[in-house]
Design an enzyme around this catalytic site. Structure first.
Site, mmCIF file in Angstrom:
data_model
loop_
_atom_site.group_PDB
_atom_site.id
_atom_site.type_symbol
_atom_site.label_atom_id
_atom_site.label_comp_id
_atom_site.label_asym_id
_atom_site.label_seq_id
_atom_site.Cartn_x
_atom_site.Cartn_y
_atom_site.Cartn_z
ATOM 1 N N ASP A 169 0.820 -1.216 0.000
ATOM 2 C CA ASP A 169 0.000 0.000 0.000
ATOM 3 C C ASP A 169 0.851 1.262 0.000
ATOM 4 O O ASP A 169 0.607 2.192 0.765
ATOM 5 C CB ASP A 169 -0.953 -0.017 1.207
ATOM 6 N N ASP A 198 -1.624 -2.679 -3.930
ATOM 7 C CA ASP A 198 -1.940 -1.249 -3.861
ATOM 8 C C ASP A 198 -0.680 -0.440 -4.141
ATOM 9 O O ASP A 198 0.057 -0.065 -3.231
ATOM 10 C CB ASP A 198 -2.586 -0.860 -2.523
ATOM 11 N N TYR A 201 -2.037 4.258 -6.261
ATOM 12 C CA TYR A 201 -3.206 5.039 -5.833
ATOM 13 C C TYR A 201 -3.577 6.125 -6.848
ATOM 14 O O TYR A 201 -4.129 7.169 -6.488
ATOM 15 C CB TYR A 201 -3.018 5.635 -4.428
ATOM 16 N N ASN A 235 -6.756 -3.866 -4.362
ATOM 17 C CA ASN A 235 -8.000 -3.256 -4.854
ATOM 18 C C ASN A 235 -7.747 -1.954 -5.623
ATOM 19 O O ASN A 235 -8.512 -1.609 -6.513
ATOM 20 C CB ASN A 235 -8.994 -3.023 -3.706
ATOM 21 N N HIS A 236 -6.660 -1.253 -5.299
ATOM 22 C CA HIS A 236 -6.371 -0.024 -6.042
ATOM 23 C C HIS A 236 -5.785 -0.284 -7.429
ATOM 24 O O HIS A 236 -5.497 0.652 -8.167
ATOM 25 C CB HIS A 236 -5.470 0.909 -5.236
ATOM 26 N N HIS A 320 -3.432 -9.568 -0.942
ATOM 27 C CA HIS A 320 -3.654 -8.173 -0.547
ATOM 28 C C HIS A 320 -4.495 -8.062 0.721
ATOM 29 O O HIS A 320 -4.139 -7.374 1.664
ATOM 30 C CB HIS A 320 -4.293 -7.380 -1.681
ATOM 31 N N HIS A 329 -11.133 -0.848 10.355
ATOM 32 C CA HIS A 329 -11.246 -0.628 8.913
ATOM 33 C C HIS A 329 -10.951 -1.928 8.171
ATOM 34 O O HIS A 329 -9.975 -2.619 8.476
ATOM 35 C CB HIS A 329 -10.258 0.465 8.504
ATOM 36 N N HIS A 330 -11.791 -2.262 7.219
ATOM 37 C CA HIS A 330 -11.668 -3.507 6.429
ATOM 38 C C HIS A 330 -11.888 -4.761 7.274
ATOM 39 O O HIS A 330 -11.519 -5.858 6.854
ATOM 40 C CB HIS A 330 -10.305 -3.621 5.743
ATOM 41 N N HIS A 357 -3.472 -3.932 2.545
ATOM 42 C CA HIS A 357 -4.851 -3.464 2.567
ATOM 43 C C HIS A 357 -5.178 -2.609 3.793
ATOM 44 O O HIS A 357 -5.680 -1.501 3.658
ATOM 45 C CB HIS A 357 -5.811 -4.646 2.445
ATOM 46 N N VAL A 358 -4.922 -3.135 4.976
ATOM 47 C CA VAL A 358 -5.143 -2.379 6.202
ATOM 48 C C VAL A 358 -3.892 -1.533 6.421
ATOM 49 O O VAL A 358 -2.783 -2.073 6.507
ATOM 50 C CB VAL A 358 -5.374 -3.339 7.385
ATOM 51 N N HIS A 359 -4.072 -0.214 6.510
ATOM 52 C CA HIS A 359 -2.915 0.676 6.532
ATOM 53 C C HIS A 359 -2.334 0.794 7.929
ATOM 54 O O HIS A 359 -2.463 1.819 8.609
ATOM 55 C CB HIS A 359 -3.294 2.050 5.965
#
Ligand code: NAG
Ligand code: NAG
Ligand code: NAG
Ligand code: NAG
Ligand code: NAG
Ligand code: FE2
Length: 470
Positions: A169, A198, A201, A235-236, A320, A329-330, A357-359
């Site tokens: 990410d 990711d 972006y 996903n990005h 991911h 989140h997520h 995915h999870v930042h």
């Protein structure tokens, strides 16, 4: 919908006994770091930043990046973009200790995305390289040529030491630049980067302005032209935007980032495997069909039994979307895929699963949750020495910022969690031991904010313990 819950708190009383029993097996609670990070959103670096500069010269190759080009690590895919004209797709290369130049011819392609037209994207695979050898290579032949180098991995074998970096990410903010700098200056010296999805972006911009894919390519060149980045789709990368007629998922990603999927019998660039040194790395796709009978499922079903732990003791999976994450989140987005594939991870004793995915950063205990059969209530993760450690390393530093909200209390499957930007290092020592460390951007380059000496699941099954943490 208790089928997919980890914490059985909402369960009826009838489940309470089994809950307490299984809970007791996971008794030493994890740690939530109290480190105070800067969680302000960081913007993307401006277009005139040094890291985005176009190399000088007519039709100069830019966005140069390499990845593994075959199943064994004796091939390299070299990719670059020329803006003015197609130019040449030729790569000239030579081993450091040789004057003899070889050449290989690649391909060139372009794509359009709404009103954006890409430059000329070149991909060239060079094969049958000597192991453990430094190679110089040159691209842009005929116009402005540029020279780079890489070092091939040692021959595949069970006790080959090798160091992988881990980034997810990433994006292209000032934080992204800090993450990349910390990775480059980490004295552990990562030799190959495992990227868990990711990338640019660019989809944060109106019409997914694909020129932000170009700036990202120029940003990472300083590392990705010299060591392979092993790609996972996130996903990005989907870039699905039917409103403007963009209905082919992953279009920019598949044109720009080629991977050696055919070498592992895969029919899609989104899932594939490579061997590198003492590691067998399986890349999965969270955003491609993965249910039973799908192409990804059928490939994985054949793939796991192929892994020979006498040849490659370390079995690593990249994806991911994490199976285990305790951030809000997520939360549980990876659950349906976990239900599908976790039994194989345990059966084939995967050593470690890396996801993004999870930042934020998180490391799990060795746990599994595969006993549940709709009526037995056994739906809590339990300690399982055959299970992988799950590491979320989605903390590369993109413009969406960190996720700081965590589920409370910290679930027992979570060993350590912290919402800071950083990167990981997996330092494989031999067939039995590998040292994993996590490095946050605020620390000195050598500081390990969290670490674990991993014991190989096939060659040892003794207990592990975290060896640092602050
Ligand atoms: C990015 O990091 C590199 C290496 O530390 C530095 O030279 C460069 O100036 C940074 N660029 C930006 C825009 O922060
Ligand atoms: C693409 O279209 C958008 C919206 O009309 C516009 O702002 C942008 O400048 C266009 N880009 C190019 C490369 O034409
Ligand atoms: C650029 O390189 C290509 C391929 O080598 C060549 O055909 C073309 O004439 C060159 N263009 C210029 C302006 O030198
Ligand atoms: C596994 O790899 C070892 C070492 O390369 C080899 O000797 C053995 O034959 C392989 N086993 C299988 C089943 O292929
Ligand atoms: C493997 O590496 C570990 C950690 O560096 C070390 O303690 C162990 O002795 C090594 N094993 C062998 C057989 O060299
Ligand atoms: Fe993501």
């Amino acid at each position: 919908m208790f089928v997919v819950r980890w914490d059985c708190f909402s369960f009826a009383l009838v489940f309470a006994v089994s809950f307490i029993l299984s809970r007791a097996e996971v008794c030493n609670g994890g740690r939530t770091s109290s480190f105070v990070r800067n969680d302000q959103l960081s913007n993307d670096m401006p277009l005139d930043s040094d890291v985005f500069q176009v190399p000088p010269g007519y039709n100069a190759p830019q966005q140069v990046h390499i990845t593994q080009g075959d199943h064994l690590g004796k091939g390299v895919i070299i990719s670059w973009i020329t803006q003015d004209e197609p130019g040449s797709s030729l790569v000239l290369y030579r081993a450091e200790n040789s004057e003899l130049k070889s050449s290989a011819e690649g391909i060139v392609l372009t794509y359009k995305y709404f009103n954006y037209t890409s430059g000329y994207i070149h991909h060239c695979t060079i094969r049958d390289l000597e192991s453990d050898t430094k190679y110089y290579y040159e691209v842009g032949i005929g116009n402005t040529s540029r020279q780079f180098w890489f070092i091939t991995p040692p021959e595949v074998g069970p006790d080959v030491a090798y160091t992988f970096g881990l980034v997810g990410d990433l994006g292209q903010t000032h934080d992204s630049n800090r993450t990349l700098t910390h990775y480059e200056l980490n004295p552990a010296k990562g030799q190959t980067l495992l990227f868990v999805g990711d990338l640019s972006y660019a989809d944060a911009y109106p019409f997914h302005d694909n020129s932000r894919w170009d700036t990202w390519g120029r940003f990472i060149e300083r590392n990705a032209a010299y060591q392979p980045w092993i790609w996972t789709a996130g996903n990005h990368e989907i870039d699905f935007l039917p409103d403007i007629g963009e209905v082919i998922p992953f279009k920019p990603y598949v044109h720009r980032y080629h991977v050696p999927y055919k070498a592992s019998g895969s029919t899609s660039p989104f899932w594939y495997s490579i061997k590198r040194a003492s590691a067998y790395i399986i890349v999965m796709s969270s955003y491609s069909a993965y249910g039973k009978y799908t192409p990804q499922y059928k490939w994985l079903e054949k793939e796991f039994p192929k892994v020979n732990r006498t040849e490659t003791p370390w079995l690593i999976v990249l994806m991911h979307c994490p199976f285990y994450s305790s951030y809000v989140h997520h939360y549980m987005e990876g659950e349906s895929m976990r239900v599908m594939y976790e039994p194989w991870f345990v059966e084939y004793m995967v050593d470690v699963v890396f996801a993004g995915h999870v930042h934020a950063y998180e490391r799990s205990e060795r746990i599994s949750n595969i006993a549940y059969n709709v009526v037995n209530g056994l739906c809590t993760p339990i300690r399982d020495p055959s299970a992988p450690v799950y590491i979320t390393i989605g903390d590369g530093g993109n413009l969406e910022g960190l996720v700081t909200e965590m589920t409370e209390p910290q679930p027992s499957y979570s060993a350590y969690r912290e919402a800071s930007f950083g990167h990981g290092i997996l330092d494989i020592k031999n067939r039995t031991h590998a040292h994993f460390s996590w490095h946050r951007n605020q620390d000195g380059y050598a500081v390990e904010a969290d670490s674990l000496l991993l014991h190989n699941r096939y060659w040892t099954v003794s207990e592990e313990s975290a060896v640092a943490g602050m």
